[in-house]
Write an enzyme that holds these catalytic residues in place. Structure first.
Site, PDB file in Angstrom:
ATOM      1  N   GLU A 161       0.912  -1.256  -0.217  1.00 27.28           N
ATOM      2  CA  GLU A 161       0.026   0.092  -0.030  1.00 27.28           C
ATOM      3  C   GLU A 161       0.781   1.334  -0.093  1.00 27.28           C
ATOM      4  O   GLU A 161       0.497   2.296   0.778  1.00 27.28           O
ATOM      5  CB  GLU A 161      -1.027   0.075   1.310  1.00 27.28           C
TER       6      GLU A 161
HETATM    7  C1  ACM Z   1      -2.042  -5.560   4.079  1.00 31.84           C
HETATM    8  O1  ACM Z   1      -3.362  -6.047   4.364  1.00 31.84           O
HETATM    9  N1  ACM Z   1      -1.928  -4.336   3.821  1.00 31.84           N
HETATM   10  C2  ACM Z   1      -0.943  -6.426   3.783  1.00 31.84           C
END
Ligand code: ACM
Length: 540
Positions: free
Chosen positions: A360
């Site tokens: 992310e």
């Molecule tokens: C995640 O769940 N951001 C790895």
């Protein structure tokens, strides 16, 4: 007439005997194929079919029981013996662990004796003559009415086998107080067991909410009994930095002082972290520390102005958004910082891997991301460790087949092309921070509701080509978790099922049979005071 009648009778008898034999053989293959549990279920009366007498989780690869019983008495000892002095000393510690586990409820002072000649009525743990084909974690458990013999190729295998032994005693063995109304019996059994996958882990997010050392240790104990062998600690995120780094002290004095919702946060000193690592090691569990980068870094950016383009510290963050923070990927200050963090962390971490996050990073350009992951990979290698990262870490040219992908997104084509191994954490199955259903008071729901059945009914091969699978891991993110009670409520009873997926071959697993064993484990969970969710699909 008489003669031919006799011959006919003989023919019929022979045909019947052969048919019965063939049917017996046909049935036997199923009994053995499912690890012998059908045999146990069938031996019980129809009315008690809902409650198997012996319920081992994860289900052993091969297992058979007989009617005989071993009875543990207050004069019993634990005999231990290794192939050399060093191994004998290590097994001695395992003997002490077992003695401790059995002492509270039985009240028996089980002494540990170094000897290869156990007498009747005792428990014997040994690696002498251990079968190498059972691997690092496999074991052979033979229980007769006179002796319990646990043999393995390695001490680690003995430790895994002890978890099976615990589960074969009456459930009261798990009580945290003296029990005087129970006979401490074990069924006579022959169990040959080993795991399907070498990586069977749980991740605990200690960043969104800080988790106290005592709770971390209890979590390690809870996963050890299901033969899990990796404990992944998510140690940094936007909301908090949880590991002391002596060369950058404000990471914890500032970055450690916050958490989701505005609580006081916290951090592990290096001594506390080492204590956790050693506690896990004594349970044959490797700690995998994660510093999530280049995104998920607001706590670091709030601690040091020089990590920001404008030289100013960011505000601490206590919400639950993601994707807004990034380290400066083209600044050498960043790499000096990362180098110090990894150097100190690697020195405290005996395991082979450092997890560098990589998920992310929506505020980082793809070019910067790729460059950053390559640089950090080099830093980690320079301290003798290998990297793990979440997707899209595998897409960076800086990662090779040496690294592990923790696969949480569907696309792992880059990892596959590089010949990288993967740890599978498919969110709709393995994210145990998801709610069980719409009424669950804790947890998130972006990956869907995950009742116990859904968490159990999947196979690693559904999510990646088998040749790439190192194993599986269930992440417990802590946006909604504040206490041990909360950890237990979301992890149990989904985590034992996850452990079984990692250990037990696919052809021995099915939900209908598993949930009968899980029901039996309800009493064990209660005796351990685990705050588990009474999933209505299981008749507790
Ligand atoms: C995640 O769940 N951001 C790895």
């Amino acid at each position: 007439m008489k003669g031919s009648k006799k011959a006919k009778l003989l023919r019929i008898t022979l045909v019947s005997l052969i048919s019965a034999g063939l049917i017996g053989l046909f049935l036997a293959q199923f009994l053995f194929r499912d690890g012998g549990f059908t045999a146990v279920l069938n031996s019980l009366s129809a009315s008690s079919k809902q409650t198997p007498k012996y319920a081992v989780i994860p289900k052993p690869a091969n297992c058979s029981f007989t009617e005989e019983t071993f009875i543990l008495t207050d004069t019993a000892s634990i005999y231990i013996n290794g192939n050399n002095t060093e191994e004998t000393d290590e097994i001695y510690n395992i003997g002490e662990y077992l003695s401790e586990k059995l002492k509270t409820s039985t009240g028996y002072p089980l002494s540990v004796i170094k000897s290869d000649a156990p007498s009747k009525g005792n428990i014997y743990l040994t690696t002498a003559g251990g079968d190498s084909s059972l691997g690092q974690e496999g074991y052979q458990l033979d229980i007769t009415n006179s002796l319990v013999t646990l043999k393995a190729f390695t001490p680690e295998g003995l430790f895994r086998g002890i978890q099976t032994l615990r589960q074969l005693f009456p459930a009261a063995i798990e009580k945290n107080s003296l029990v005087t109304d129970t006979a401490w019996t074990l069924p006579a059994a022959s169990i040959t067991d080993y795991p399907a996958y070498p990586w069977r882990g749980m991740m605990l997010d200690t960043a969104r909410h800080f988790i106290e050392v005592e709770d971390v240790k209890r979590t390690i104990d809870l996963i050890a009994q299901y033969k899990m062998n990796k404990f992944h600690m998510h140690l940094s995120d936007d909301q908090g930095w949880r590991i002391e780094i002596k060369s950058w002290p404000e990471l914890t004095t500032i970055g450690g002082s916050s958490e989701v919702g505005g609580g006081r946060g916290g951090f592990y000193t290096q001594e506390e972290y080492s204590d956790i690592v050693n506690y896990a090691k004594e349970r044959y569990i490797t700690v995998i520390p994660e510093i999530d980068m280049p995104g998920h870094t607001n706590a670091a950016l709030a601690s040091y102005g020089e990590l920001n383009p404008d030289g100013k510290k960011k505000e601490l963050y206590t919400g639950i958004d993601v994707g807004f923070s990034s380290l400066m990927c083209r600044s050498e200050v960043t790499y000096a910082f990362v180098n110090d963090v990894i150097r100190e962390l690697a020195a405290l971490t005996p395991g082979d891997y450092i997890h560098i996050g990589g998920d992310e990073a929506s505020s980082t350009s793809k070019e910067d991301y790729d460059y950053f992951i390559g640089r950090v990979n080099e830093i980690v290698s320079s301290y003798g460790k290998k990297t793990i990262g979440w997707n899209p870490f595998d897409t960076s040219p800086g990662t090779t087949s040496e690294s592990l992908l923790q696969k949480w997104n569907p696309d792992s084509s880059a990892a596959e092309a590089k010949g990288m191994k993967m740890i599978l954490s498919p969110p709709p199955k393995a994210y145990i921070d998801m709610k069980y259903d719409e009424n669950t008071p804790l947890g998130l729901q972006w990956a869907g509701f995950i009742p116990t059945k859904t968490a159990y009914e999947w196979d690693p091969s559904d999510f990646a080509p088998s040749v790439h699978i190192a194993g599986i891991e269930c992440p417990l993110w802590s946006e909604t978790i504040k206490s041990m009670n909360d950890i237990e409520f979301l992890a149990f009873p989904r985590l034992p099922g996850h452990a079984e997926i990692g250990w037990t071959p696919k052809n021995l697993r099915n939900w209908k049979e598993y949930k009968l064993r899980l029901k039996v484990h309800g009493e064990r969970m209660e005796n351990q005071e685990i705050n588990y969710y009474k999933d209505p699909d299981v008749s507790w």
